[in-house]
Scaffold this motif. Structure first.
Motif, mmCIF file in Angstrom:
data_model
loop_
_atom_site.group_PDB
_atom_site.id
_atom_site.type_symbol
_atom_site.label_atom_id
_atom_site.label_comp_id
_atom_site.label_asym_id
_atom_site.label_seq_id
_atom_site.Cartn_x
_atom_site.Cartn_y
_atom_site.Cartn_z
ATOM 1 N N UNK A 75 0.832 -1.205 0.000
ATOM 2 C CA UNK A 75 0.000 0.000 0.000
ATOM 3 C C UNK A 75 0.865 1.253 0.000
ATOM 4 N N UNK A 76 1.957 1.210 0.761
ATOM 5 C CA UNK A 76 2.846 2.366 0.815
ATOM 6 C C UNK A 76 3.503 2.600 -0.542
ATOM 7 N N UNK A 77 3.899 1.515 -1.200
ATOM 8 C CA UNK A 77 4.544 1.637 -2.509
ATOM 9 C C UNK A 77 3.590 2.210 -3.550
ATOM 10 N N UNK A 78 2.284 1.974 -3.359
ATOM 11 C CA UNK A 78 1.292 2.445 -4.321
ATOM 12 C C UNK A 78 0.729 3.823 -3.975
ATOM 13 N N UNK A 79 1.178 4.408 -2.857
ATOM 14 C CA UNK A 79 0.680 5.728 -2.464
ATOM 15 C C UNK A 79 1.097 6.773 -3.495
ATOM 16 N N UNK A 80 0.275 7.801 -3.703
ATOM 17 C CA UNK A 80 0.647 8.872 -4.643
ATOM 18 C C UNK A 80 1.992 9.485 -4.273
ATOM 19 N N UNK A 127 5.485 12.749 -16.661
ATOM 20 C CA UNK A 127 5.478 11.461 -15.970
ATOM 21 C C UNK A 127 5.116 11.590 -14.497
ATOM 22 N N UNK A 128 4.760 12.782 -14.045
ATOM 23 C CA UNK A 128 4.420 12.977 -12.637
ATOM 24 C C UNK A 128 3.123 12.252 -12.300
ATOM 25 N N UNK A 129 2.987 11.877 -11.037
ATOM 26 C CA UNK A 129 1.830 11.109 -10.581
ATOM 27 C C UNK A 129 0.582 11.997 -10.620
ATOM 28 N N UNK A 130 -0.386 11.691 -11.478
ATOM 29 C CA UNK A 130 -1.582 12.544 -11.575
ATOM 30 C C UNK A 130 -2.421 12.537 -10.302
ATOM 31 N N UNK A 131 -2.346 11.458 -9.517
ATOM 32 C CA UNK A 131 -3.110 11.405 -8.257
ATOM 33 C C UNK A 131 -2.583 12.439 -7.271
ATOM 34 N N UNK A 132 -1.257 12.558 -7.203
ATOM 35 C CA UNK A 132 -0.656 13.546 -6.312
ATOM 36 C C UNK A 132 -0.946 14.958 -6.803
#
Length: 241
Positions: A75-80, A127-132
């Motif tokens: 879960x931590x690895x998949x966090x935004x 390539x930035x995380x869109x969720x963040x």
């Protein structure tokens, strides 16, 4: 017991044997609800912030200055992941001369260099995380609130000195205000519900005035996180605890 944001950024987030510095909080400005705990997962050359959902934030321990994360490694690895704001170099370097002599005698053009670096950064931004990115736009960061001007119904009241968080409810419950008149060793605390809105310019607007704020109860810094002062402060503003 409440936790102050100023204290929390001195804590570390613990997940198993791993420790991560806490760098910020993301919260909903409307009700003060905590949405994410931001922790630093990278080194000093490659800093990257993980946005840990509030539902995965566990106990906040004063003795060890830790916040337990209930997340699994997966879960931590998949966090935004948030990589910080991109500050374009072009406006900064535009004030330099067209050509600059380097330390070893070579010359370079600052504007051309800035354009090249900004182009590379723009490519990386894709390539930035869109969720963040979405979370940072939707919610407020605690750090961005500290030091902002506070206004009331009749003008300036002071600046925001700190935020108090209730770990049990996962909400910011109080604003700590510096109005320049607080007695030494005391804090001026206002319930979060007195906040009306954050203006476009960044300042906060409270539903009170300078006279009322000046007469409000001041609490001891030592006891600022205990709950026994809640009734005094909330009764003064006629707000249920």
């Amino acid at each position: 017991m409440l936790r102050s944001f100023d204290d929390l950024v001195r804590y570390q987030a613990r997940m198993g044997e791993d420790r991560f510095p806490i760098t910020d909080l993301l919260f909903n400005a409307q009700d003060g609800a905590l949405k994410y705990l931001m922790v630093d997962t990278g080194g000093w050359l490659d800093s990257q912030q993980a946005l840990v959902a509030a539902s995965l934030v566990g106990e906040m321990t004063v003795d060890t200055a830790e916040v337990v994360l209930k997340a699994t490694p997966e879960e931590f690895a998949q966090a935004p992941r948030w990589e910080g704001e991109h500050q374009p170099l072009f406006p900064i370097l535009s004030n330099l001369p067209p050509l600059v002599v380097g330390p070893f005698g070579g010359t370079y053009a600052p504007l051309a260099l800035a354009a090249e670096i900004d182009a590379e950064t723009d490519a990386e931004d894709a390539d930035r995380d869109p969720r963040a990115e979405a979370a940072m736009k939707r919610f407020e960061t605690a750090k961005s609130w500290l030091g902002v001007d506070i206004f009331g119904r009749d003008g300036a009241l002071g600046v925001l000195d700190d935020l108090l968080l209730d770990p049990e409810t996962g909400r910011i419950t109080h604003l700590v205000i510096d109005n320049g008149k607080v007695l030494s060793g005391k804090l001026l605390v206002v319930p979060y519900s007195v906040l009306r809105y954050r203006a476009g310019g960044g300042h906060l607007v409270l539903d009170t005035n300078a006279e009322a704020l000046g007469k409000a109860p001041q609490i001891d810094q030592i006891d600022r996180l205990e709950r026994h002062w809640h009734h005094d402060v909330h009764n003064y503003y006629m707000i249920p605890v």
